[in-house]
Write a protein that holds these residues in place. Sequence first.
Motif, mmCIF file in Angstrom:
data_model
loop_
_atom_site.group_PDB
_atom_site.id
_atom_site.type_symbol
_atom_site.label_atom_id
_atom_site.label_comp_id
_atom_site.label_asym_id
_atom_site.label_seq_id
_atom_site.Cartn_x
_atom_site.Cartn_y
_atom_site.Cartn_z
ATOM 1 N N ASN A 181 61.620 76.644 63.443
ATOM 2 C CA ASN A 181 60.350 77.169 63.598
ATOM 3 C C ASN A 181 59.024 76.188 63.709
ATOM 4 O OD1 ASN A 181 57.964 78.619 63.194
ATOM 5 N ND2 ASN A 181 58.546 80.027 61.572
ATOM 6 N N GLY A 182 58.811 75.800 64.741
ATOM 7 C CA GLY A 182 58.164 74.624 64.849
ATOM 8 C C GLY A 182 56.498 74.718 64.685
ATOM 9 N N VAL A 183 56.171 76.304 64.803
ATOM 10 C CA VAL A 183 54.692 76.715 64.506
ATOM 11 C C VAL A 183 54.389 76.620 62.978
ATOM 12 C CG1 VAL A 183 53.087 78.397 65.101
ATOM 13 C CG2 VAL A 183 54.655 77.672 66.676
ATOM 14 N N ILE A 238 63.500 70.894 64.008
ATOM 15 C CA ILE A 238 63.563 71.146 65.294
ATOM 16 C C ILE A 238 62.103 71.632 65.278
ATOM 17 C CG2 ILE A 238 64.227 72.002 67.508
ATOM 18 C CD1 ILE A 238 66.995 71.893 66.378
ATOM 19 N N THR A 239 61.313 71.121 66.210
ATOM 20 C CA THR A 239 59.609 71.750 66.262
ATOM 21 C C THR A 239 59.621 72.411 67.551
ATOM 22 O OG1 THR A 239 58.941 69.616 66.993
ATOM 23 C CG2 THR A 239 58.550 69.992 64.624
ATOM 24 N N ALA A 240 60.211 73.601 67.491
ATOM 25 C CA ALA A 240 60.388 74.259 68.742
ATOM 26 C C ALA A 240 59.450 75.543 68.849
ATOM 27 C CB ALA A 240 61.777 74.750 69.276
ATOM 28 N N ILE A 241 59.083 76.122 70.002
ATOM 29 C CA ILE A 241 58.430 77.554 69.874
ATOM 30 C C ILE A 241 59.107 78.525 70.928
ATOM 31 C CG2 ILE A 241 56.053 76.057 69.556
ATOM 32 C CD1 ILE A 241 55.442 76.401 72.531
ATOM 33 N N ASP A 242 58.904 79.579 70.353
ATOM 34 C CA ASP A 242 59.462 80.970 70.767
ATOM 35 C C ASP A 242 58.608 81.978 70.677
ATOM 36 O OD1 ASP A 242 60.826 82.963 71.942
ATOM 37 O OD2 ASP A 242 62.650 82.489 71.054
#
Length: 496
Positions: free
Chosen positions: A222-224, A231-235
């Motif tokens: 949960n990158g936000v 893992i600084t990802a966004i979805d």
Amino acid sequence: MKVGLFIRISLFCLFFALGQLSSAQTSASSPSASPSLEQRVADLEAYVNNSARGADAANGQAISNISGPGPAHNAWMMTCAALVLFMTLPGLALFYGGLVRAKNVLSILAQCLGIAGLVTILWWAVGYSLVFSRGSPLIGGLKFAFLRGVDAHPNGDYSYWVSQNVFAMYQLMFAIITPALIIGAVAERMKFAAVLVFVAVWMFAVYFPIAHMVWGIDGWMNGVWNPNAKITAIDFAGGTVVHMSSGWSALVLCILLGHRIGFRKEVMAPHSMVLCMVGTGLLWVGWYGFNAGSALAPDGIAANAFMATTLATAVASFTWAMLEYALRGKPSVLGFCSGAVGGLVVITPACGYVDPTGAVIIGVAAGIVPFFACTKLKSWLGYDDALDTFGVHAVGGTLGAFLTGVLATASVNPNLSLSATAPLNPATQNGLARIVGHTLWLEQLKVIGVTILFAVVGSAIIGAIVRGLIGLRIAPDIERQGLDINQHGEEGYITS
């Protein structure tokens, strides 16, 4: 008498004085029950801006006159929840139902209804808690098991203004449609009982962990909202959680099942493109609740998601059909429908993060890449993905997750420009400002890899177990006659 009257007056004065002294001491030691004018105005600003009240702060001393959920926020989210359910019932049911042969149309409707009921029970028991309560980076805890404590009060981990029970029901609709997407790949040949058993186990092994890792407040990816995410990802609305998890699982399951009888030997054309078109329209309308609703407020971010969804879907639908026109000489209604769904899938993770031009780029890509996955890749590899769940949802979801990392911009979503060194509020320390527009796509590749690993390995193990215990596939004579009459004792169409 005068002495008695004097004593009574004296006692009254003494008690009055003591009461005033006690009141003064209480006032000095605790905050006033009535907030100041400045506090009341600040709360109204927080409501309009979808931010925290003063009383929501960890060290907040102010008492808010707006202590509960926001009426507009709840109205918006209840409407969006209904729209997302509308995507499955009847949207997906009609879309998939029109694409199968007439003898199997009711099997699709029954599977959609069965999954809706089953997942709702699991969500009530532990599913919501495993996804959205605090726990570990991989899975949530049991704080909200049986929806204990999930009431009209907002859960500040996700929204300060939406009732937690409304939030839980909104997220339930995502949990319902995700496994329902899988049945498109295994249509016309999988036992109803096997569908239910597979979905029940799959929710625990695949969906709940991935959803927590990507959306949970302490999720690993949960990158936000998790400043400690590895893992600084966004979805934004579920490209990985919904479409990749279901699409890649669908590929594994259709391979385990094998080809339908008569695959590549008999014509297996859709029995009703009218139903398919109606289902596509319902999906498109419902998807606004899916994408714009993921902002959790009727705010500017939701408005951008609404616009991006419209642009990408329309462009993808047109692109897919024009490719058919150029390569085959005829643009088909199926092409328009497939392109629209492909556009909706690819824009899902990006809709709250891309500008109009980015949405159009995504629409073009969504009309081209899934088109070739459905028309060429499936032919080359030889798997029987009956209704192109893998080609649209796995390929499209993966494409969308990657393009989100390339095209995301903080100009449409301020959550992407929060500094890693911002003071006080942990939610403002996500560090995305350093990588958006630079290396965010690398983080997206990581979340893509983890999602594929969970979906493929988990589905292969679950599918093998279910096949060994009760069998996955119906008998050949039932398959030839049709699932409707044999599995459900009904027929979709009675012509005599």
